[in-house]
Design a protein around this motif. Structure first.
Motif, short mmCIF file in Angstrom:
data_model
loop_
_atom_site.label_atom_id
_atom_site.label_comp_id
_atom_site.label_asym_id
_atom_site.label_seq_id
_atom_site.Cartn_x
_atom_site.Cartn_y
_atom_site.Cartn_z
N LYS A 82 -15.82 1.32 5.73
CA LYS A 82 -15.51 1.07 7.14
C LYS A 82 -15.35 2.41 7.84
O LYS A 82 -14.86 3.37 7.28
N PHE A 83 -15.78 2.45 9.07
CA PHE A 83 -15.77 3.69 9.83
C PHE A 83 -14.94 3.49 11.09
O PHE A 83 -15.19 2.59 11.87
N SER A 84 -13.92 4.32 11.26
CA SER A 84 -13.17 4.29 12.52
C SER A 84 -13.09 5.69 13.09
O SER A 84 -13.65 5.98 14.13
N LYS A 85 -12.42 6.59 12.34
CA LYS A 85 -12.32 7.99 12.76
C LYS A 85 -12.54 8.88 11.54
O LYS A 85 -12.13 8.55 10.44
N ILE A 86 -13.14 10.01 11.81
CA ILE A 86 -13.30 11.02 10.76
C ILE A 86 -12.91 12.36 11.36
O ILE A 86 -13.32 12.71 12.47
N SER A 87 -12.09 13.09 10.63
CA SER A 87 -11.80 14.48 10.96
C SER A 87 -12.25 15.28 9.75
O SER A 87 -11.72 15.10 8.65
N SER A 88 -13.23 16.13 9.94
CA SER A 88 -13.85 16.80 8.80
C SER A 88 -14.48 18.12 9.21
O SER A 88 -14.82 18.34 10.37
N THR A 89 -14.63 18.97 8.21
CA THR A 89 -15.47 20.16 8.36
C THR A 89 -16.93 19.68 8.36
O THR A 89 -17.19 18.49 8.16
N ALA A 90 -17.85 20.60 8.58
CA ALA A 90 -19.25 20.21 8.67
C ALA A 90 -20.15 21.20 7.95
O ALA A 90 -19.79 22.36 7.75
N VAL A 91 -21.32 20.71 7.57
CA VAL A 91 -22.35 21.55 6.96
C VAL A 91 -23.45 21.76 7.99
O VAL A 91 -24.03 20.79 8.49
N PRO A 92 -23.74 23.02 8.34
CA PRO A 92 -24.79 23.29 9.34
C PRO A 92 -26.17 23.36 8.71
O PRO A 92 -26.36 23.95 7.65
N ILE B 176 -17.54 15.39 23.61
CA ILE B 176 -18.72 14.78 24.21
C ILE B 176 -18.77 13.32 23.79
O ILE B 176 -18.39 12.97 22.66
N ALA B 177 -19.20 12.47 24.70
CA ALA B 177 -19.35 11.05 24.39
C ALA B 177 -20.74 10.82 23.80
O ALA B 177 -21.69 11.53 24.13
N PHE B 178 -20.86 9.82 22.93
CA PHE B 178 -22.16 9.46 22.38
C PHE B 178 -22.37 7.95 22.53
O PHE B 178 -21.42 7.19 22.64
N GLU B 179 -23.62 7.56 22.53
CA GLU B 179 -24.00 6.16 22.68
C GLU B 179 -24.21 5.52 21.32
O GLU B 179 -24.62 6.18 20.37
N ILE B 180 -23.93 4.21 21.25
CA ILE B 180 -24.24 3.44 20.05
C ILE B 180 -24.37 1.97 20.45
O ILE B 180 -23.64 1.49 21.32
N ASN B 181 -25.30 1.29 19.83
CA ASN B 181 -25.49 -0.13 20.05
C ASN B 181 -24.20 -0.87 19.67
O ASN B 181 -23.66 -0.64 18.58
N PRO B 182 -23.68 -1.76 20.53
CA PRO B 182 -22.41 -2.45 20.24
C PRO B 182 -22.42 -3.23 18.92
O PRO B 182 -21.42 -3.25 18.20
N ASP C 130 -14.64 9.85 16.70
CA ASP C 130 -13.91 8.62 16.99
C ASP C 130 -14.93 7.57 17.39
O ASP C 130 -15.48 7.61 18.49
N LEU C 131 -15.20 6.62 16.49
CA LEU C 131 -16.22 5.62 16.76
C LEU C 131 -15.77 4.64 17.84
O LEU C 131 -16.57 4.24 18.69
N GLU C 132 -14.49 4.28 17.85
CA GLU C 132 -14.00 3.35 18.88
C GLU C 132 -14.21 3.94 20.28
O GLU C 132 -14.73 3.28 21.17
N LYS C 133 -13.82 5.20 20.45
CA LYS C 133 -13.96 5.85 21.76
C LYS C 133 -15.37 6.42 21.98
O LYS C 133 -15.71 6.82 23.09
N GLN C 134 -16.14 6.48 20.89
CA GLN C 134 -17.49 7.06 20.91
C GLN C 134 -17.47 8.50 21.39
O GLN C 134 -18.19 8.91 22.30
N THR C 135 -16.62 9.30 20.74
CA THR C 135 -16.50 10.71 21.09
C THR C 135 -16.61 11.60 19.86
O THR C 135 -16.23 11.22 18.75
#
Length: 195
Positions: A5-15, A160-166, A145-150
């Motif tokens: 399940k995906f709600s929020k992720i706080s993570s480092t990133a790989v470029p 930044i906000a991002f779009e996703i199909n509901p 944040d998937l709920e807020k789409q940010t």
């Protein structure tokens, strides 16, 4: 197959600041023989990660111990090429839950969403800010944040906000693929049939 399940992720990133990354580079065709969605992460970016003798290429970001996390940040036009679903399987199986770019091939985006992987489209300017943040500090974190789409750069608070199909958003939030979604509606379907 259900996914995390995906709600929020706080993570480092790989470029991975490479443009026009196609699905054959993500998972080479010679590794597509398996039908289960397991083990593909071992061969993610296989030809870029390893020498012919099997040793790691030190200069490839996934081999750099400075980089880790559940977020992969790619260059423009990520996931182009053939429509192999295995590309999303490999990225997910490796441990990534989010892929960021300023442009995704449509079929890759669909395959990602169908397989528990969130593709986040940002502007070119914001993508550069992400790369700059990682370059300044490989331990910098990002909040998705998937709920807020940010998508937020934690160090600066820039968002930044991002779009996703509901529908796909609902599936990701509940760890469902398309079949699970229908099975989850079993009672509603039965009630409809009996009415």
């Amino acid at each position: 197959m259900a996914y995390d399940k995906f709600s929020k992720i706080s993570s480092t990133a790989v470029p991975l600041p490479i443009e026009n990354v196609d699905t054959d580079q993500i998972i080479p065709a010679r590794f597509l023989k398996a039908v289960e969605r397991k083990g593909f992460g071992d061969n993610l970016f296989r030809d870029w990660r390893y020498e012919k003798d099997g040793s790691q290429k030190a200069d490839f970001p996934l081999n750099n111990k400075a980089y880790s996390g559940k977020i992969l940040v790619g260059g423009k036009n990520f996931g182009s090429g053939s429509s192999r679903e295995h590309a999303a399987w490999a990225i997910y199986d490796y441990g990534f839950r989010v892929v960021v770019s300023n442009f995704f091939a449509d079929i890759f985006m669909g395959n990602s969403l169908n397989n528990g992987l969130l593709p986040v489209v940002v502007t070119s300017e914001f993508l550069q800010k992400i790369f700059d943040a990682i370059d300044s500090d490989s331990n910098t974190t990002f909040d998705v944040d998937l709920e807020k789409q940010t998508f937020t750069i934690s160090a600066t608070g820039e968002t930044i906000a991002f779009e996703i199909n509901p529908y796909k958003k609902h599936c990701l939030q509940n760890g469902l693929d398309d079949i699970d979604y229908l099975v989850d509606m079993k009672k509603q379907i039965a009630d409809f049939e009996s009415a």
